[in-house]
Every structure is written in C-alpha cells, then in structure tokens.
Design a protein around this motif. Sequence first.
Motif, PDB file in Angstrom:
ATOM      1  N   ASN A   1     -12.343   7.676  17.395  1.00 38.94           N
ATOM      2  CA  ASN A   1     -13.364   6.637  17.211  1.00 38.94           C
ATOM      3  C   ASN A   1     -13.633   5.884  18.512  1.00 38.94           C
ATOM      4  O   ASN A   1     -14.787   5.646  18.882  1.00 38.94           O
TER       5      ASN A   1
ATOM      6  N   LEU B   1     -16.614   8.485  19.388  1.00 38.65           N
ATOM      7  CA  LEU B   1     -17.631   8.119  18.404  1.00 38.65           C
ATOM      8  C   LEU B   1     -18.268   6.756  18.667  1.00 38.65           C
ATOM      9  O   LEU B   1     -19.447   6.559  18.368  1.00 38.65           O
TER      10      LEU B   1
ATOM     11  N   LEU C   1     -19.235   8.180  13.003  1.00 42.38           N
ATOM     12  CA  LEU C   1     -18.196   7.148  12.983  1.00 42.38           C
ATOM     13  C   LEU C   1     -17.853   6.755  11.556  1.00 42.38           C
ATOM     14  O   LEU C   1     -16.677   6.579  11.214  1.00 42.38           O
TER      15      LEU C   1
END
Length: 294
Positions: free
Chosen positions: A246, A250, A263
């Motif tokens: 993440n 992302l 995400l």
Amino acid sequence: MIMGGVLAALEPVQIASILVKAGMYISVLLAAGSVINLWLLSELDTDASRRLRRLAAWSAVTGILFSALNIPVRAAFFYGGVEGVFDATMLQIAVFSPLGYSVMVDTLGLAAIATVVLNRNWLRPIAYLGVALVAISFTMRGHATNDPRWALSTLLVMHIIAASFWIGGFFPLYDMAGRGNAAAVRTVERFGKAALVMVGLLITAGVVILVILAGDPIAVLTQPWGQFLALKLVVVSVLIGLAGLNKLRLTPALADSGDGTPLRKSIQWEMAAFIMILLITATFTSTVAPDHVG
C-alpha cells in the motif's frame, strides 16, 4: 499435544469462548482504533468523519455485549460445562474474578468511546479516556497479571494501542480512497507515516512479551501455544506485506491516477488478515497456555 490435536479436542465451552473472544477483540479494538484515527487523520472530510464516529459508537456497543458474554462463558469454565451459564454461584465468582473486573473497566471505556458519535469538542477527552481504559482492561486478566506485571502491562498497552490504530484505520482509508482526490492521498500518506511507528511498537511489544512469557522463542514452537503463535506470525507477515504494498506502490498510484480501486482491494485483504489474526489469538488464549522454556 500438537496444534491440530488441540483443535480436534475442542469442547463446546471452548468453542463458545473462541467466538466470544474473537467478537470482543474485533469490536473493542475497532471502537478504540476509530477514535485514534479520528484524532490522527485530520484530512477526513465531513462525511467520512461522521461515518467513522458512527462506526466507533456501534463498535463500542457491540464490544460491550461481547465483553459481557465473557462472564457466563467463564462461569461455564468454572462449572465444567454449559450448565455453569445458569449457575448463580459460578456467575458470581466470574463477576468478582480478574476477568470480571477487566470487563467492568472495558465496559466503562467503551461507554466513554460511544460518546464520540455526538461530535462535541468537550466530549473528546472522554472518548480518549475510553481508549486508555480499554487498553488498561486487557492488562487486568490473563498472562498480563504474571510477573513482572508492570513490564507486561506496559508492553500489552502498547500492543493494544498499536493494534487498535491499525484495525481502526481500515474503514477511513477505504472510505477516503474511493474519493481519489488530494485529501484522500494526504489521508493515506499520513496513516502510512504513523503506521511505521505503530507497527514497530506492535512487533517490539509482541516479541518482548513472548520472551518474558515463554523464554526461548524457538523452543516454544514445540508447544501448541507456540505453534498457534507461529501461525499468527505468518498471517502478521502477510499483513505487513500488504501494508508495504500500500505504502510503496498503491498510494503513489492513487496520487498519480486518482484511482483508489487497487488500494481499496488491498485494504479488504488487510481486513481479512486482521480478522484471522484475532481469531487465531482467541483460539490459543481459550485453549492453551505457554510454558516458560529455558
């Protein structure tokens, strides 16, 4: 007895304990974590803040119910069967046990957290106090009452606060990622910076608690308790990997494209992993205890 043997030998009272504890862990940590993230994520818009306050309140109410259910379950343990749920003497013993006192403090903390739904500035310190009481309640039962008690209690409070922060961040991050705007990017980035500290606290506190309780972390793998813990750590590793994805991939992608779909999907997997971790924790704390090795 290996981990598989423990699971195969589960009795109805133990199964009930696992389900009640898992429900309590999820709801209580989510309630506390929602308040922490309301304070931390200042970029949340009005709608996201309102939804997070409601989540905190509903989680607190659910947490009170699951916490209270621990009393009849413990009475059944004392009695040696489900009949203990209806035995006044066993219920009284459970209420005035360390677990009972812990549930009282936990309930008080959750009631304080629920006030956050009113969105009044003067109530915020009450909600923050509720988070502290919830964390403290975990130190009043189980292995946290062993020696050295102050060290174990301090470490467990750190562990609970960090875990609450993490699980409490899923919903607002998922909510804001759907916006795809600058505020969403700032929210995710702020959470990621705080997560570096919180994950460090979570892991450090967990490792030190393990060493204190079990002695040799390698030798403890020969025990069912250690095997459950190893399984938990595997899932934690997956969770940390998703968090790293993440932060490194992302979140920059969200900033570049404004598309929060990847995400949000990763956050869903994080949610599932966290629930699995809490279910594993509920299982081994309801069935086996660590023997100090070394």
